[in-house]
Design a protein around this motif. Structure first.
Motif, PDB file in Angstrom:
ATOM      1  N   GLY A  68       0.778  -1.236   0.000  1.00 42.13           N
ATOM      2  CA  GLY A  68       0.000   0.000   0.000  1.00 42.13           C
ATOM      3  C   GLY A  68       0.806   1.282   0.000  1.00 42.13           C
ATOM      4  N   ILE A  69       2.071   1.205  -0.367  1.00 38.52           N
ATOM      5  CA  ILE A  69       2.926   2.401  -0.391  1.00 38.52           C
ATOM      6  C   ILE A  69       2.958   2.992  -1.792  1.00 38.52           C
ATOM      7  CG2 ILE A  69       5.276   3.263  -0.030  1.00 38.52           C
ATOM      8  CD1 ILE A  69       3.841   2.456   2.523  1.00 38.52           C
ATOM      9  N   ASP A  70       2.802   4.307  -1.881  1.00 40.06           N
ATOM     10  CA  ASP A  70       2.924   5.023  -3.157  1.00 40.06           C
ATOM     11  C   ASP A  70       4.417   5.160  -3.464  1.00 40.06           C
ATOM     12  OD1 ASP A  70       2.574   6.525  -5.405  1.00 40.06           O
ATOM     13  OD2 ASP A  70       2.017   8.379  -4.356  1.00 40.06           O
ATOM     14  N   VAL A  71       4.885   4.484  -4.465  1.00 40.28           N
ATOM     15  CA  VAL A  71       6.316   4.405  -4.742  1.00 40.28           C
ATOM     16  C   VAL A  71       6.577   4.531  -6.236  1.00 40.28           C
ATOM     17  CG1 VAL A  71       6.228   1.884  -4.873  1.00 40.28           C
ATOM     18  CG2 VAL A  71       8.410   2.997  -4.327  1.00 40.28           C
ATOM     19  N   THR A  72       7.778   5.041  -6.582  1.00 39.42           N
ATOM     20  CA  THR A  72       8.190   5.203  -7.976  1.00 39.42           C
ATOM     21  C   THR A  72       9.496   4.450  -8.203  1.00 39.42           C
ATOM     22  OG1 THR A  72       7.172   7.407  -8.057  1.00 39.42           O
ATOM     23  CG2 THR A  72       8.795   6.884  -9.771  1.00 39.42           C
ATOM     24  N   LEU A  73       9.616   3.822  -9.359  1.00 32.80           N
ATOM     25  CA  LEU A  73      10.858   3.150  -9.725  1.00 32.80           C
ATOM     26  C   LEU A  73      11.801   4.187 -10.333  1.00 32.80           C
ATOM     27  CD1 LEU A  73      12.102   0.269  -9.792  1.00 32.80           C
ATOM     28  CD2 LEU A  73      11.355   0.135 -12.178  1.00 32.80           C
ATOM     29  N   THR A  74      12.936   4.422  -9.697  1.00 36.92           N
ATOM     30  CA  THR A  74      13.856   5.479 -10.125  1.00 36.92           C
ATOM     31  C   THR A  74      15.247   4.924 -10.417  1.00 36.92           C
ATOM     32  OG1 THR A  74      14.270   5.961  -7.779  1.00 36.92           O
ATOM     33  CG2 THR A  74      12.686   7.362  -8.932  1.00 36.92           C
ATOM     34  N   LEU A  75      15.969   5.652 -11.241  1.00 33.76           N
ATOM     35  CA  LEU A  75      17.324   5.248 -11.617  1.00 33.76           C
ATOM     36  C   LEU A  75      18.328   5.550 -10.509  1.00 33.76           C
ATOM     37  CD1 LEU A  75      17.666   6.561 -15.291  1.00 33.76           C
ATOM     38  CD2 LEU A  75      17.645   4.164 -14.590  1.00 33.76           C
ATOM     39  N   ASP A  76      19.335   4.708 -10.415  1.00 33.43           N
ATOM     40  CA  ASP A  76      20.474   5.030  -9.571  1.00 33.43           C
ATOM     41  C   ASP A  76      21.047   6.373 -10.027  1.00 33.43           C
ATOM     42  OD1 ASP A  76      22.678   3.818  -7.648  1.00 33.43           O
ATOM     43  OD2 ASP A  76      23.735   4.766  -9.321  1.00 33.43           O
ATOM     44  N   PRO A  77      21.499   7.223  -9.100  1.00 28.55           N
ATOM     45  CA  PRO A  77      21.986   8.564  -9.485  1.00 28.55           C
ATOM     46  C   PRO A  77      23.089   8.571 -10.530  1.00 28.55           C
ATOM     47  CG  PRO A  77      21.733   8.434  -7.118  1.00 28.55           C
ATOM     48  CD  PRO A  77      21.510   7.039  -7.641  1.00 28.55           C
ATOM     49  N   THR A  78      23.892   7.511 -10.581  1.00 26.46           N
ATOM     50  CA  THR A  78      24.983   7.490 -11.569  1.00 26.46           C
ATOM     51  C   THR A  78      24.444   7.619 -12.992  1.00 26.46           C
ATOM     52  OG1 THR A  78      24.943   5.057 -11.517  1.00 26.46           O
ATOM     53  CG2 THR A  78      26.565   6.168 -10.123  1.00 26.46           C
ATOM     54  N   PHE A  79      23.214   7.162 -13.226  1.00 19.16           N
ATOM     55  CA  PHE A  79      22.631   7.234 -14.572  1.00 19.16           C
ATOM     56  C   PHE A  79      22.079   8.618 -14.900  1.00 19.16           C
ATOM     57  CE2 PHE A  79      22.312   2.588 -13.934  1.00 19.16           C
ATOM     58  CZ  PHE A  79      22.891   2.167 -15.119  1.00 19.16           C
ATOM     59  N   LEU A  80      22.026   9.499 -13.931  1.00 21.51           N
ATOM     60  CA  LEU A  80      21.509  10.847 -14.192  1.00 21.51           C
ATOM     61  C   LEU A  80      22.561  11.741 -14.843  1.00 21.51           C
ATOM     62  CD1 LEU A  80      19.464  11.475 -10.918  1.00 21.51           C
ATOM     63  CD2 LEU A  80      18.698  10.500 -13.095  1.00 21.51           C
ATOM     64  N   LEU A  81      23.812  11.312 -14.823  1.00 25.19           N
ATOM     65  CA  LEU A  81      24.892  12.034 -15.505  1.00 25.19           C
ATOM     66  C   LEU A  81      25.257  11.280 -16.772  1.00 25.19           C
ATOM     67  CD1 LEU A  81      27.291  12.858 -12.518  1.00 25.19           C
ATOM     68  CD2 LEU A  81      25.229  14.067 -13.246  1.00 25.19           C
ATOM     69  N   ASN A  82      25.492  12.004 -17.846  1.00 21.82           N
ATOM     70  CA  ASN A  82      25.846  11.334 -19.093  1.00 21.82           C
ATOM     71  C   ASN A  82      27.346  11.038 -19.160  1.00 21.82           C
ATOM     72  OD1 ASN A  82      27.182  13.736 -19.926  1.00 21.82           O
ATOM     73  ND2 ASN A  82      25.307  14.506 -20.882  1.00 21.82           N
ATOM     74  N   LYS A  83      27.746  10.362 -20.229  1.00 25.50           N
ATOM     75  CA  LYS A  83      29.140   9.936 -20.393  1.00 25.50           C
ATOM     76  C   LYS A  83      30.102  11.117 -20.334  1.00 25.50           C
ATOM     77  CE  LYS A  83      32.118   7.495 -23.697  1.00 25.50           C
ATOM     78  NZ  LYS A  83      32.146   6.790 -25.010  1.00 25.50           N
ATOM     79  N   GLU A  84      29.711  12.226 -20.969  1.00 25.57           N
ATOM     80  CA  GLU A  84      30.590  13.394 -21.009  1.00 25.57           C
ATOM     81  C   GLU A  84      30.776  13.996 -19.615  1.00 25.57           C
ATOM     82  OE1 GLU A  84      28.127  12.790 -23.245  1.00 25.57           O
ATOM     83  OE2 GLU A  84      29.645  12.148 -24.710  1.00 25.57           O
ATOM     84  N   MET A  85      29.708  14.025 -18.821  1.00 28.66           N
ATOM     85  CA  MET A  85      29.802  14.564 -17.467  1.00 28.66           C
ATOM     86  C   MET A  85      30.714  13.693 -16.596  1.00 28.66           C
ATOM     87  SD  MET A  85      25.799  15.662 -16.998  1.00 28.66           S
ATOM     88  CE  MET A  85      25.920  16.611 -15.491  1.00 28.66           C
ATOM     89  N   TRP A  86      30.649  12.389 -16.799  1.00 34.76           N
ATOM     90  CA  TRP A  86      31.532  11.494 -16.042  1.00 34.76           C
ATOM     91  C   TRP A  86      32.979  11.598 -16.514  1.00 34.76           C
ATOM     92  CZ3 TRP A  86      30.629   9.792 -11.521  1.00 34.76           C
ATOM     93  CH2 TRP A  86      29.342   9.450 -11.105  1.00 34.76           C
ATOM     94  N   SER A  87      33.172  11.866 -17.794  1.00 32.66           N
ATOM     95  CA  SER A  87      34.540  11.937 -18.320  1.00 32.66           C
ATOM     96  C   SER A  87      35.334  13.091 -17.711  1.00 32.66           C
ATOM     97  CB  SER A  87      34.520  12.058 -19.846  1.00 32.66           C
ATOM     98  OG  SER A  87      33.983  13.317 -20.250  1.00 32.66           O
ATOM     99  N   ASP A  88      34.623  14.045 -17.100  1.00 34.11           N
ATOM    100  CA  ASP A  88      35.320  15.150 -16.415  1.00 34.11           C
ATOM    101  C   ASP A  88      36.190  14.642 -15.274  1.00 34.11           C
ATOM    102  OD1 ASP A  88      34.084  16.955 -18.085  1.00 34.11           O
ATOM    103  OD2 ASP A  88      32.518  17.509 -16.656  1.00 34.11           O
TER     104      ASP A  88
END
Length: 343
Positions: free
Chosen positions: A177-197
């Motif tokens: 009975g919990i209102d919940v959302t399936l969300t991405l791990d934070p690492t996926f919120l940055l793209n390849k270029e942002m990680w390459s920094d």
């Protein structure tokens, strides 16, 4: 608006620090003041010290002596590794003492903050009880579904919004009975270029396989040696680069590799982010729930080790299709964060 993140940002673990880095970085783009709540479990912090009590206490005298000798032999590398983690934390993960007068919201997660096998029992701080006067949000919290019990559900009433990382945990909470959302791990919120920094220089001159055997799976090591000869690539394990690698060095090892062999969630995650063909080696227990849910979301079930060293090949991956799924899930996860913080 000041946001405090409550997670394992202090653990000298690549996944723990890099997911913390990613969540803060994406929240900074929303122009929030974002810092990490100075709350630490000594049980977790101790694991990454030079002589971890939590490990030594569970060993026989003979094995304690063996581990002590091994630690001394590799002490220089371990000190370098600890130093690099501390520098990363000092540069990117600022801490503060949170209270109701200096914090508008606490985000719990990501990472396995609801997993009692990680936190040495259910820890009330991560269930919203320690800073109860401050609004709470759970973002991409990870926990095997077997540990979600009815006894813990009443504590979730303190949360304005709840996002979890695994499909089975999502299903379990919905059933309760919990209102919940399936969300991405934070690492996926940055793209390849942002990680390459964060990338440092190329770790090896030769092309190489990056093996990240967090679970000590023997077949992973065996396949790395087979692939070394089959594809005429250098096997990163021969230099044991992770013995002294900090978060930046870990990102570099992933970024410059030809393909990866992994047994962990974040090893899998960064393989996907950097478009590295990979093979995931299951642990055959509840730990796999995190990765199997991730692979299902991106249609990458064929990247799981098939159990046969003689027939396993490097998987072919349709990265355009993976990116299409990823972009949709990024939008959903950012929408969740934006909506949850709009108060």
């Amino acid at each position: 608006m000041r946001i405090g993140i409550l997670t394992f940002h202090y653990a000298h673990n690549y996944g723990a620090m890099l997911q913390a880095y990613a969540l803060r970085k994406i929240l900074l783009t929303f122009n929030y003041d974002v810092r990490f709540v100075n709350y630490k479990l000594q049980y977790i912090a101790d694991r990454y010290t030079i002589f971890p009590k939590s490990i030594y206490n569970n060993l026989s005298l003979g094995n304690r002596i063996k581990l002590f000798i091994k630690t001394i032999l590799f002490l220089h590398r371990k000190l370098i590794r600890i130093y690099r983690f501390k520098i990363f934390q000092r540069e990117f993960l600022p801490e503060y003492e949170a209270n109701s007068s200096n914090t508008d919201c606490i985000i719990v997660g990501s990472d396995q903050v609801w997993n009692p096998s990680i936190t040495n029992g259910y820890n009330n701080a991560y269930w919203g009880c320690l800073y109860s006067k401050i609004p709470h949000i759970a973002y991409a919290v990870s926990c095997p579904s077997i540990y979600i019990t009815e006894g813990q559900i009443s504590k979730l009433e303190k949360f304005k919004a709840i996002g979890v990382r695994e499909q089975m945990t999502f299903n379990k909470l919905r059933t309760l009975g919990i209102d919940v959302t399936l969300t991405l791990d934070p690492t996926f919120l940055l793209n390849k270029e942002m990680w390459s920094d964060l990338c440092k220089s190329r770790p090896f001159k030769r092309k190489y396989i990056f093996s990240y055997n967090l679970s000590g799976i023997k077949d992973l090591d065996k396949l790395a040696m087979i692939f070394e000869k089959k594809y005429f690539l250098y096997n990163s394990q021969k230099m044991s680069p992770l013995r002294k690698a900090g978060p930046k060095e870990f990102i570099s090892l992933m970024y410059y590799s030809e393909f990866t062999l992994v047994s962990s969630f974040h090893g899998t995650a960064f393989s996907i982010i950097f478009h590295k063909p990979f093979i995931f080696f299951p642990n055959l227990d509840e730990r796999d729930e995190r990765v199997l849910s991730l692979l299902h979301q991106f249609g990458l079930e064929h990247c799981i080790y098939n159990g046969n060293l003689n027939t396993q090949n490097v998987p072919t991956i349709n990265w355009d299709l993976v990116d299409k799924h990823l972009n949709m899930k990024q939008i959903e996860s950012l929408k969740f964060l934006s909506h949850a913080l709009s108060f």
